[in-house]
Design an enzyme around this catalytic site. Structure first.
Site, PDB file in Angstrom:
ATOM      1  N   THR B  30       0.847  -1.188   0.000  1.00 40.13           N
ATOM      2  CA  THR B  30       0.000   0.000   0.000  1.00 40.13           C
ATOM      3  C   THR B  30       0.885   1.241   0.000  1.00 40.13           C
ATOM      4  O   THR B  30       2.066   1.180   0.329  1.00 40.13           O
ATOM      5  CB  THR B  30      -0.903   0.045   1.242  1.00 40.13           C
ATOM      6  OG1 THR B  30      -0.074   0.107   2.414  1.00 40.13           O
ATOM      7  CG2 THR B  30      -1.785  -1.188   1.332  1.00 40.13           C
ATOM      8  N   ASP B  31       0.293   2.376  -0.363  1.00 43.03           N
ATOM      9  CA  ASP B  31       1.026   3.634  -0.283  1.00 43.03           C
ATOM     10  C   ASP B  31       0.253   4.610   0.595  1.00 43.03           C
ATOM     11  O   ASP B  31      -0.754   4.241   1.194  1.00 43.03           O
ATOM     12  CB  ASP B  31       1.287   4.213  -1.673  1.00 43.03           C
ATOM     13  CG  ASP B  31      -0.010   4.523  -2.420  1.00 43.03           C
ATOM     14  OD1 ASP B  31      -1.056   4.760  -1.766  1.00 43.03           O
ATOM     15  OD2 ASP B  31       0.023   4.536  -3.659  1.00 43.03           O
ATOM     16  N   ARG B  32       0.732   5.823   0.700  1.00 43.15           N
ATOM     17  CA  ARG B  32       0.125   6.694   1.701  1.00 43.15           C
ATOM     18  C   ARG B  32      -1.236   7.253   1.306  1.00 43.15           C
ATOM     19  O   ARG B  32      -1.866   7.958   2.097  1.00 43.15           O
ATOM     20  CB  ARG B  32       1.096   7.801   2.111  1.00 43.15           C
ATOM     21  CG  ARG B  32       1.290   8.888   1.096  1.00 43.15           C
ATOM     22  CD  ARG B  32       2.114   9.984   1.777  1.00 43.15           C
ATOM     23  NE  ARG B  32       2.052  11.211   1.038  1.00 43.15           N
ATOM     24  CZ  ARG B  32       2.196  12.395   1.591  1.00 43.15           C
ATOM     25  NH1 ARG B  32       2.426  12.489   2.880  1.00 43.15           N
ATOM     26  NH2 ARG B  32       2.131  13.490   0.873  1.00 43.15           N
ATOM     27  N   GLY B  34      -3.354   5.090   0.906  1.00 45.73           N
ATOM     28  CA  GLY B  34      -4.138   4.006   1.490  1.00 45.73           C
ATOM     29  C   GLY B  34      -4.505   2.963   0.456  1.00 45.73           C
ATOM     30  O   GLY B  34      -5.235   2.016   0.753  1.00 45.73           O
ATOM     31  N   PHE B  35      -4.003   3.130  -0.776  1.00 48.14           N
ATOM     32  CA  PHE B  35      -4.317   2.216  -1.866  1.00 48.14           C
ATOM     33  C   PHE B  35      -3.104   1.320  -2.154  1.00 48.14           C
ATOM     34  O   PHE B  35      -1.993   1.606  -1.734  1.00 48.14           O
ATOM     35  CB  PHE B  35      -4.648   3.000  -3.138  1.00 48.14           C
ATOM     36  CG  PHE B  35      -5.765   3.993  -2.983  1.00 48.14           C
ATOM     37  CD1 PHE B  35      -6.763   3.823  -2.028  1.00 48.14           C
ATOM     38  CD2 PHE B  35      -5.824   5.122  -3.803  1.00 48.14           C
ATOM     39  CE1 PHE B  35      -7.797   4.745  -1.890  1.00 48.14           C
ATOM     40  CE2 PHE B  35      -6.851   6.046  -3.668  1.00 48.14           C
ATOM     41  CZ  PHE B  35      -7.847   5.861  -2.720  1.00 48.14           C
TER      42      PHE B  35
END
Lengths: 154, 154, 154, 154
Positions: B30-32, B34-35
């Site tokens: 995930t990345d920041r 949230g995906f």
């Protein structure tokens, strides 16, 4: 899935703005063939387009602070030659056209005088709070227009 | 860069063989926003096509032991909805056509009943020792033909 | 594993050679907490120690061409504060002692004037062909000794 | 950082709860030595401890929905033998002790009947909203105590 054309028949012709960013291949980005893993290029493209935005005067992190996200909607890449460990990869990145609700970039990655890959990404402006589509902010558009007019008259 | 069409207008129609493999989204993918990071999907596709080969009776690691590499030549993906942490992503993977010197796969990734992304990859058979193009091994072709004829008559 | 001492209270005292390399946090290295994923630091350390070797006059890629591998044998890291997207992380890397069959590095990672993490890695020299342990090559030792004597007298 | 003790000589004795989770090595996790990249193990550990929590009845994603984060504070790993592509790695994970404001796990990773690595991680409970330390939620503690008492009497 409608057609995914890749518009960078000629990166230089196809782009209204063009910059180059260099990334060095890390060990963990190679795989046991000894080549750069095909999935590792996504990070190189990300870095290059972020640096293009920064060179215009708009860091992507600032966009996010203002509540705008830019998720990738489409990503096309064709690999011509393998990248290797410790290569200094030149990532030429061009803005395909004036952004609207989306922003499109074309890329050419080279090392040791040879083209490794060509790629294309489409990203969408998104309101981070509501998750709904947004338009390219006016000040980013103004920065793009100014850079384009400077590049065209240069 | 010639046109990069994506042939999976209809994954089920377009594929001569079709299997499904499930991957669970890891935190680091995930990345920041949230995906799931857009570059993380490359690994999901890799796992799914490797499992399709294994289900035919030919582990990719065995191909490599016999001196055959399968580097990715082209990769197209369109993202429809974000993936999330801990999602169980169903990756449907289809063999687009009978392989020759290359092998093509189409993919549809879904979670929580919704399509997250559609993708396409083209890989080339390569002689690992010489680095020159190779053809799909006869026994892999035979396994594909057998599975196809079983699926067609099924 | 009860006690986690962090012995590099003084990286400068503990190291015979010390350099600093800067890496910028990529988007894909963040996770949905909004922080740099804990596993992403391994790549930062790798880049920093490779640049230390390069600064001595010995690129790691050259070592590999000569048939020497340097796999990591141990890796310890303590996280003090989260790293963030687009941070310019300063990675101070020190050579702990004169290498023998292994080479040890200590690290301190900082951003925005604060220490993010401290780390340690131990790597082993390996004969790539035989897979057996090797010793640090004489010319690399000579480069280290020369740099150390220059730093000590500086 | 002189001494690297590996205190988990006996993972089974040292842990109050122990489960095993299997991960298959992906191609992109290998590097050009042909081994699993040292940084890739962080994801394997993450998956294993998350599955330990899930087996207790508490998915980590549920903890996050309740506003609790579990960032990693320390991570130690010692590599004994290389992992390889397509290996099915058994990750034994043990809870080191009853959690307080932090939670500690020990790990042993094996493949083909051999131990590849031993590791340790310390994570801190964090209030996601305020970013301040928190304590292990009472219901998670109750689940741990119940599982421990069942395992002890088993």
């Amino acid at each position: 899935m409608e057609k995914l054309t890749n518009p960078e028949a000629d990166l230089h012709k196809a782009s209204i703005l063009l910059t180059t960013h260099t990334v060095r291949v890390r060990y963990g980005e190679t795989d046991r063939m000894g080549f750069v893993y095909y999935g590792a290029y996504a990070a190189y493209l990300e870095v290059a387009r972020v640096e293009l935005l920064r060179s215009l005067g708009m860091a992507y992190s600032v966009l996010e602070k203002r509540g705008i996200w830019l998720p990738v909607r489409a990503f096309n890449i064709r690999y011509h030659r393998p990248g290797h460990y410790d290569d200094l990869i030149e990532v030429e990145v061009g803005l395909c056209k004036r952004p609207t609700a989306k922003i499109e970039f074309s890329y050419r990655l080279s090392a040791r005088g040879e083209v490794l890959a060509e790629a294309y990404t489409e990203l969408a402006f998104l309101n981070a709070e509501t998750g709904t589509p947004a338009r390219c902010p006016a000040d980013l558009l103004a920065l793009i227009d100014a850079a384009y007019s400077k590049a065209s008259s240069g």
